[in-house]
Motif scaffolding. Structure first.
Motif, PDB file in Angstrom:
ATOM      1  N   GLU A 149     -36.662  19.176  36.504  1.00 29.61           N
ATOM      2  CA  GLU A 149     -35.374  19.687  36.961  1.00 29.61           C
ATOM      3  C   GLU A 149     -34.651  18.674  37.851  1.00 29.61           C
ATOM      4  N   ASP A 150     -35.389  17.971  38.690  1.00 26.63           N
ATOM      5  CA  ASP A 150     -34.782  16.938  39.532  1.00 26.63           C
ATOM      6  C   ASP A 150     -34.220  15.810  38.682  1.00 26.63           C
ATOM      7  N   ARG A 151     -34.991  15.391  37.668  1.00 25.20           N
ATOM      8  CA  ARG A 151     -34.518  14.321  36.794  1.00 25.20           C
ATOM      9  C   ARG A 151     -33.280  14.758  36.014  1.00 25.20           C
ATOM     10  N   ILE A 152     -33.260  15.986  35.556  1.00 29.06           N
ATOM     11  CA  ILE A 152     -32.090  16.494  34.830  1.00 29.06           C
ATOM     12  C   ILE A 152     -30.881  16.526  35.749  1.00 29.06           C
ATOM     13  N   ALA A 153     -31.071  16.984  36.983  1.00 35.33           N
ATOM     14  CA  ALA A 153     -29.961  17.037  37.943  1.00 35.33           C
ATOM     15  C   ALA A 153     -29.436  15.633  38.242  1.00 35.33           C
ATOM     16  N   ARG A 154     -30.347  14.665  38.423  1.00 36.36           N
ATOM     17  CA  ARG A 154     -29.916  13.281  38.680  1.00 36.36           C
ATOM     18  C   ARG A 154     -29.165  12.712  37.482  1.00 36.36           C
ATOM     19  N   ARG A 155     -29.652  13.017  36.280  1.00 35.97           N
ATOM     20  CA  ARG A 155     -28.991  12.520  35.058  1.00 35.97           C
ATOM     21  C   ARG A 155     -27.594  13.118  34.913  1.00 35.97           C
ATOM     22  N   ARG A 156     -27.457  14.414  35.187  1.00 40.79           N
ATOM     23  CA  ARG A 156     -26.136  15.046  35.121  1.00 40.79           C
ATOM     24  C   ARG A 156     -25.184  14.432  36.135  1.00 40.79           C
ATOM     25  N   GLU A 157     -25.677  14.189  37.342  1.00 37.57           N
ATOM     26  CA  GLU A 157     -24.853  13.575  38.382  1.00 37.57           C
ATOM     27  C   GLU A 157     -24.428  12.169  37.962  1.00 37.57           C
ATOM     28  N   SER A 158     -25.348  11.432  37.376  1.00 38.97           N
ATOM     29  CA  SER A 158     -25.044  10.082  36.914  1.00 38.97           C
ATOM     30  C   SER A 158     -23.991  10.110  35.805  1.00 38.97           C
ATOM     31  N   MET A 159     -24.122  11.049  34.878  1.00 45.30           N
ATOM     32  CA  MET A 159     -23.147  11.168  33.794  1.00 45.30           C
ATOM     33  C   MET A 159     -21.772  11.544  34.345  1.00 45.30           C
ATOM     34  N   LYS A 160     -21.767  12.415  35.342  1.00 44.87           N
ATOM     35  CA  LYS A 160     -20.513  12.834  35.976  1.00 44.87           C
ATOM     36  C   LYS A 160     -19.842  11.641  36.655  1.00 44.87           C
ATOM     37  N   LEU A 161     -20.634  10.819  37.354  1.00 41.12           N
ATOM     38  CA  LEU A 161     -20.093   9.637  38.014  1.00 41.12           C
ATOM     39  C   LEU A 161     -19.555   8.638  36.989  1.00 41.12           C
ATOM     40  N   GLU A 162     -20.275   8.465  35.876  1.00 44.31           N
ATOM     41  CA  GLU A 162     -19.810   7.549  34.836  1.00 44.31           C
ATOM     42  C   GLU A 162     -18.476   8.020  34.245  1.00 44.31           C
ATOM     43  N   GLU A 163     -18.357   9.318  34.046  1.00 38.00           N
ATOM     44  CA  GLU A 163     -17.111   9.879  33.515  1.00 38.00           C
ATOM     45  C   GLU A 163     -15.962   9.646  34.496  1.00 38.00           C
ATOM     46  N   GLN A 164     -16.224   9.848  35.786  1.00 40.79           N
ATOM     47  CA  GLN A 164     -15.202   9.613  36.800  1.00 40.79           C
ATOM     48  C   GLN A 164     -14.806   8.131  36.840  1.00 40.79           C
TER      49      GLN A 164
END
Length: 151
Positions: free
Chosen positions: A62-77
């Motif tokens: 779950e931590d890895r999934i949350a970090r990956r989602r945050e990373s994807m969100k930052l890349e999109e921004q």
């Protein structure tokens, strides 16, 4: 002597259930019955052993999934900011070309010299505004890059 035979017989009976298999019996009506006890007309099934897989620690996943989602969100921004930066740079270049270092061409509608001076002033203000916007966007992009690098 009787004790030796008793222990031998007890050992045989105790080991029998451990080696018991699974039996399949089909009766006259076609009903299938599975059992661990052999019966008449029952066939022993040779099944593969059961493989047991240990559980996975879901907290780490779950931590890895949350970090990956945050990373994807930052890349999109970051992509959105880079797009805005390129649009702003393009428009700034167009305005600077029109401004021509403070000596833009006079338009036919600018027979009045004051209209020309007003347009020159508007172009200068737009250049300043676009340069300011560009600096702000670049700072935001750097902040996002720094945030992404710390994660």
């Amino acid at each position: 002597m009787k004790r030796k035979y008793f222990f031998l017989i007890a050992l045989i009976f105790l080991s029998f259930p451990a080696s018991a298999g699974i039996y399949k019996h089909v009766d006259e009506q076609g009903k299938v019955t599975y059992s661990n006890i052999p019966s008449s007309n029952a066939k022993q099934l040779n099944l593969p052993p059961i493989v047991v897989v240990p559980p996975v620690d879901s907290g780490d996943v779950e931590d890895r999934i949350a970090r990956r989602r945050e990373s994807m969100k930052l890349e999109e921004q970051k992509e959105k900011l880079q797009s805005k930066i390129s649009e702003e740079e393009k428009r700034l270049s167009e305005v600077k070309n029109e401004y021509k270092d403070g000596n833009p061409d006079r338009l036919g509608s600018e027979r009045n010299y004051q209209r020309y001076l007003d347009r020159v002033e508007r172009l200068r203000a737009e250049i300043d505004r676009r340069e300011n916007n560009l600096n702000i966007l670049k700072k935001e992009l750097n902040a996002l890059s720094d945030k992404n690098n710390t994660n």
